[in-house]
Design an enzyme around this catalytic site. Structure first.
Site, short mmCIF file in Angstrom:
data_model
loop_
_atom_site.label_atom_id
_atom_site.label_comp_id
_atom_site.label_asym_id
_atom_site.label_seq_id
_atom_site.Cartn_x
_atom_site.Cartn_y
_atom_site.Cartn_z
N ASN A 104 -13.13 -2.61 -19.06
CA ASN A 104 -13.80 -3.22 -17.96
C ASN A 104 -15.41 -2.58 -18.05
O ASN A 104 -15.69 -1.54 -18.21
CB ASN A 104 -13.32 -2.65 -16.64
CG ASN A 104 -11.80 -3.09 -16.46
OD1 ASN A 104 -11.37 -3.86 -17.39
ND2 ASN A 104 -11.38 -2.79 -15.35
N GLU B 225 -8.77 1.35 -14.46
CA GLU B 225 -9.67 2.36 -14.22
C GLU B 225 -9.56 3.69 -13.37
O GLU B 225 -9.89 3.64 -12.22
CB GLU B 225 -10.84 1.50 -13.42
CG GLU B 225 -11.47 0.13 -14.09
CD GLU B 225 -12.43 -0.39 -13.45
OE1 GLU B 225 -12.77 -0.05 -12.23
OE2 GLU B 225 -13.22 -1.52 -13.89
N HIS C 62 -3.17 -1.42 -9.96
CA HIS C 62 -4.54 -1.78 -9.73
C HIS C 62 -4.92 -1.17 -8.24
O HIS C 62 -5.24 -1.91 -7.41
CB HIS C 62 -4.73 -2.93 -9.71
CG HIS C 62 -6.29 -3.54 -10.10
ND1 HIS C 62 -6.86 -4.30 -11.04
CD2 HIS C 62 -7.45 -3.20 -9.52
CE1 HIS C 62 -8.20 -4.25 -11.23
NE2 HIS C 62 -8.74 -3.88 -10.00
N TYR D 185 -19.31 -3.59 -17.04
CA TYR D 185 -20.35 -4.42 -16.18
C TYR D 185 -21.56 -3.98 -16.51
O TYR D 185 -22.51 -4.84 -16.38
CB TYR D 185 -19.98 -3.96 -14.57
CG TYR D 185 -18.61 -4.58 -14.36
CD1 TYR D 185 -18.64 -5.98 -13.78
CD2 TYR D 185 -17.31 -4.05 -14.25
CE1 TYR D 185 -17.29 -6.47 -13.33
CE2 TYR D 185 -16.22 -4.64 -14.15
CZ TYR D 185 -16.07 -5.84 -13.60
OH TYR D 185 -15.07 -6.45 -13.07
N GLU E 113 -12.14 -6.97 -18.30
CA GLU E 113 -13.03 -7.35 -16.91
C GLU E 113 -14.46 -7.29 -17.67
O GLU E 113 -14.97 -6.36 -18.21
CB GLU E 113 -13.07 -6.52 -15.80
CG GLU E 113 -11.58 -6.29 -15.03
CD GLU E 113 -11.65 -5.50 -14.02
OE1 GLU E 113 -12.73 -5.16 -13.32
OE2 GLU E 113 -10.50 -5.08 -13.40
N ARG F 252 -4.75 -11.96 -16.97
CA ARG F 252 -4.30 -10.68 -16.74
C ARG F 252 -4.41 -10.36 -15.14
O ARG F 252 -5.15 -10.83 -14.31
CB ARG F 252 -5.39 -9.50 -17.12
CG ARG F 252 -5.32 -8.34 -16.56
CD ARG F 252 -6.43 -7.05 -17.18
NE ARG F 252 -6.36 -6.00 -16.32
CZ ARG F 252 -7.25 -5.58 -15.53
NH1 ARG F 252 -8.25 -6.19 -15.40
NH2 ARG F 252 -7.25 -4.33 -14.97
C1 FCB Z 1 -13.90 -3.21 -11.15
C2 FCB Z 1 -12.60 -3.34 -10.55
C3 FCB Z 1 -12.04 -4.69 -10.07
C4 FCB Z 1 -13.44 -5.33 -9.37
C5 FCB Z 1 -14.44 -5.25 -10.07
C6 FCB Z 1 -15.90 -5.81 -9.54
O1 FCB Z 1 -14.36 -1.83 -11.00
O2 FCB Z 1 -11.63 -3.10 -11.43
O3 FCB Z 1 -11.18 -4.84 -9.14
O4 FCB Z 1 -13.48 -4.82 -8.22
O5 FCB Z 1 -14.93 -3.88 -10.57
#
Ligand code: FCB
Length: 482
Positions: free
Chosen positions: A324, A201, A156, A326, A385, A112
């Site tokens: 995405n 995002e 992006h 985290y 992500e 991607r």
């Molecule tokens: C996300 C972003 C990506 C990167 C990661 C760590 O929010 O989409 O570009 O910065 O965090």
């Protein structure tokens, strides 16, 4: 991304354990990571890696590209923690053949990337820059030659500066500008690139770029945030409409950052703040996209901007959702925070975090996917992500030891398998990121890559995490090691 440590308005003072999070299928904050083990994923699962244009390409003034808001922002003194810019970044614009070869060697099936709007339409609207599209054309062909399926993201965060000067995401016309740009890109590449994500995002871009101001274009305040967020949502819908049917077999979607939100304490004010934060981060995108309405908490705030037909436009059906993921957030009441009085609060004691202070919870990924299953019709999803920032040691004998990142990825891949076992329509996983890169307001000092980049020499060295993923991918596909 977020300099969350800087944004935490309270210290890591004693925090009581939160109540259940604002997710459909909750865990408690004290829940352990999923048990250790080897990820188990179906044979058709797509394994890939993610990057974005401004973070890796460099060559900002080549091939007809003009400045984006991130060029302007990163060149503004004091904006980037280590003073770096994306001028060169990973020099991927010139080195893409080697990078694609590396992806092939690692055994990636999917990649991607994002297109830079200011490379494709340098003034944001008007003439298409053929040289800009030629670059992506070459990239796509080299990916396909290595058997790697490209997934392209149209936006992006690198808006052409020329459009910022016309109001950027505050100008409602941007939904039409974006549609024109999307059409040009998909027209040219959509014969070979099938999955297309409209935006990356949008809530993060609205919150940090247009609310907190710690990302480009550096705008602040509630009104600024609301305007940007609505127009981002609108552009996602006009983009889908503009490219639908341009080529056979297109798969159209968008990418959201989703996370479980926990109140930082049982205080009713914190619980209410967490509900507002959930609306700003998660449901401000999900509700209009899947249900055709804004979350009730913010319906009034958004109403003046919503014109007849907007919600129908935003609700245009998508073929897949990129997620995405985290980690979760812990939210407290903060009277002066622009996010509807919600701000990041202290983490429960002993919460594991990455170098950026982001809490780690693989179970949270299962919860996010379960919420999509239970509340939003279980759309086909790719994790577009997932990854972790750690301080990496320099290579020793060509080896970069990154055990914490490797463990983070393993735990989240186990979670991916678990989500599928629980009936979530998860189809693939793209690690963030292929390469160490320009990490927005953190600059080059914060590393998420599974491949180390020495920015001075531009040398690439796969870290142990890349080798771990590679062994899984090859085992999964029954590919022989090279
Ligand atoms: C996300 C972003 C990506 C990167 C990661 C760590 O929010 O989409 O570009 O910065 O965090």
């Amino acid at each position: 991304m977020l300099r969350r440590r800087d944004l935490l308005l309270s210290a890591l003072a004693a925090a009581s354990l939160p109540a259940l999070p604002l997710m459909a299928r909750a865990q408690t904050a004290a829940a352990p990571l999923l048990p250790a083990g080897t990820p188990r994923l179906p044979a058709e699962f797509v394994w890939g890696a993610s990057t974005s244009a401004y973070q890796i390409e460099g060559a900002v003034a080549e091939g007809g590209r003009k400045p984006s808001i991130w060029d302007v922002f990163s060149h503004t003194p004091g904006r980037i923690a280590d003073g770096t810019t994306g001028d060169v970044a990973c020099d991927h614009y010139h080195r893409y053949p080697d990078d694609v070869a590396l992806m092939g060697d690692l055994g990636l099936q999917g990649y991607r990337f994002s297109l830079a709007w200011p490379r494709v339409m340098p003034d944001g609207t008007g003439p298409v820059n053929a040289a800009g599209l030629d670059f992506y054309d070459r990239l796509v062909d080299s990916l396909l030659a290595r058997g790697i399926q490209p997934m392209a993201c149209l936006y992006h965060w690198d808006l052409p500066q020329a459009l910022q000067e016309r109001g950027g995401w505050h100008n409602r016309d941007i939904a039409l500008w974006f549609a024109d740009y999307a059409r040009a890109a998909v027209q040219r590449l959509g014969d070979r690139v099938k999955p297309w994500a409209m935006l990356n995002e949008p809530s993060v871009h609205a919150i940090f770029g247009h609310g907190f101001g710690n990302h480009a274009p550096g705008l602040t305040g509630w009104d600024s945030y609301v305007k940007a967020q609505h127009h981002l949502n609108l552009a996602q819908g006009t983009g889908i409409a503009a490219v639908t049917g341009l080529h056979p077999g297109l798969k159209l979607g968008t990418v959201l950052s989703l996370q479980p939100i926990f109140p930082a304490s049982q205080d009713p004010a914190d619980i209410a703040a967490a509900a507002r934060f959930d609306a700003c981060w998660n449901t401000i995108n999900l509700d209009p996209l899947f249900h055709g309405r804004y979350p009730e908490l913010f319906a009034e705030a958004f109403a003046p901007l919503v014109k007849p037909g907007d919600l129908e436009t935003i609700r245009a059906p998508i073929d897949f959702l990129g997620v995405n993921y985290y980690g979760p957030s812990y939210i407290k009441h903060e009277p002066n925070a622009f996010l509807g009085q919600a701000s990041w609060g202290a983490l429960p004691p002993d919460t594991p975090t990455t170098l950026l202070g982001w809490p780690i919870s693989a179970q949270g990924m299962v919860d996010v996917l379960a919420r999509l299953r239970d509340t939003y019709g279980n759309p086909p999803v790719f994790i577009t992500e997932n990854g972790a920032c750690y301080e990496d040691p320099a290579p020793v004998d060509g080896v970069v030891a990154d055990p914490a990142r490797t463990e983070y990825l393993r735990a989240h891949l186990v979670a991916a398998g678990e989500a599928i076992a629980q009936g979530c329509a998860l189809k693939g996983y793209y690690v963030w990121s292929l390469l160490d890169n320009f990490e927005w307001a953190e600059g080059e000092r914060r590393r998420f890559g599974v491949v180390r980049v020495d920015f001075a020499s531009q040398q690439r060295t796969p870290k142990q995490s890349a080798l771990y993923l590679s062994s899984l991918m090859k085992a999964q596909r029954g590919r022989a090691a090279p």
